[in-house]
Design a protein around this motif. Structure first.
Motif, mmCIF file in Angstrom:
data_model
loop_
_atom_site.group_PDB
_atom_site.id
_atom_site.type_symbol
_atom_site.label_atom_id
_atom_site.label_comp_id
_atom_site.label_asym_id
_atom_site.label_seq_id
_atom_site.Cartn_x
_atom_site.Cartn_y
_atom_site.Cartn_z
ATOM 1 N N ARG A 63 16.831 5.747 -4.635
ATOM 2 C CA ARG A 63 15.894 5.372 -3.567
ATOM 3 C C ARG A 63 15.958 3.867 -3.314
ATOM 4 O O ARG A 63 16.003 3.419 -2.173
ATOM 5 N N THR A 78 10.613 4.887 3.759
ATOM 6 C CA THR A 78 11.643 5.500 2.924
ATOM 7 C C THR A 78 11.308 5.336 1.441
ATOM 8 O O THR A 78 11.570 6.228 0.642
ATOM 9 N N ALA A 81 8.272 8.073 0.788
ATOM 10 C CA ALA A 81 8.389 9.508 1.082
ATOM 11 C C ALA A 81 8.719 10.294 -0.185
ATOM 12 O O ALA A 81 9.486 9.821 -1.029
ATOM 13 N N VAL A 84 13.908 12.085 0.475
ATOM 14 C CA VAL A 84 14.672 11.506 1.577
ATOM 15 C C VAL A 84 16.026 12.201 1.614
ATOM 16 O O VAL A 84 16.665 12.413 0.576
ATOM 17 N N VAL A 169 18.758 9.190 8.488
ATOM 18 C CA VAL A 169 18.000 9.403 7.259
ATOM 19 C C VAL A 169 16.714 10.094 7.663
ATOM 20 O O VAL A 169 16.102 9.740 8.672
ATOM 21 N N ASN A 171 13.002 11.225 6.199
ATOM 22 C CA ASN A 171 11.947 11.280 5.189
ATOM 23 C C ASN A 171 11.246 12.636 5.314
ATOM 24 O O ASN A 171 10.996 13.101 6.431
#
Length: 196
Positions: A63, A78, A81, A84, A169, A171
């Motif tokens: 992450r 991000t 979340a 992801v 990306v 989330n």
């Protein structure tokens, strides 16, 4: 003519669904992700090429590596979340075509022998599958926060390889407090649809 899909399902998937900006800390399980994939894998792609690849980012270390590549405004979302997903296009999808398109296994070489052709097809069809994925997340009762504000080359180098092109990306989780921005306007039917 009205839609066949139940109005509550229409709301869940489209009318009431929006990009989530905050999430609770309730985890998103592997079983939920498997159920989402098992639904959305049936969405159509050209030649059934299915080039979407999903990289789930769960560990704190991964992450942190991903957050560095996100645009500044996307970094807190991000980081917080529960799950992801990096959605990418596999530019070597054609290797699976003999299995995925068995009635014409020659499609692998007849149409996709050249890398630039594969990259174009992979990007278009993986983007289509990414949309299915977002709707699938909503169908699971979760919220999705898809984002393209990121360093694509940095994400590719950090998590993928030269055969995969990052698309976005996403989330994923249960929406948290103040998760939604106000609904933005949409174009009217007659602004989009032309009959010839």
């Amino acid at each position: 003519m009205s839609l066949v899909l139940d109005p509550a399902a229409q709301d869940l998937l489209f009318r009431e669904a929006r990009t989530a900006n905050t999430f609770t800390d309730e985890p998103v399980t592997d079983e939920q992700v498997q159920a989402i994939y098992d639904l959305v894998k049936y969405g159509p792609t050209a030649f059934n090429q299915s080039p979407l690849r999903i990289t789930l980012v769960r560990s704190p270390e991964a992450r942190e590596r991903l957050v560095r590549h996100m645009a500044e405004g996307n970094q807190p979302k991000t980081a917080a979340a529960p799950l992801v997903a990096i959605l990418s296009a596999d530019n070597e999808f054609h290797e699976e075509l003999p299995e995925l398109f068995p009635h014409f296994p020659q499609a692998k070489d007849a149409f996709f022998s050249e890398r630039p052709v594969r990259e174009g097809a992979a990007t278009v069809n993986a983007a289509l599958q990414a949309a299915y994925f977002i709707v699938g997340v909503r169908a699971a009762g979760l919220a999705a926060g898809p984002m393209t504000g990121l360093d694509f080359e940095g994400v590719r180098k950090e998590f993928l390889d030269d055969d995969h092109t990052p698309l976005m990306v996403v989330n994923i989780g249960r929406p948290g407090p103040d998760a939604w921005f106000p609904r933005s306007p949409r174009l009217a039917y007659d602004q989009v649809v032309t009959t010839v």
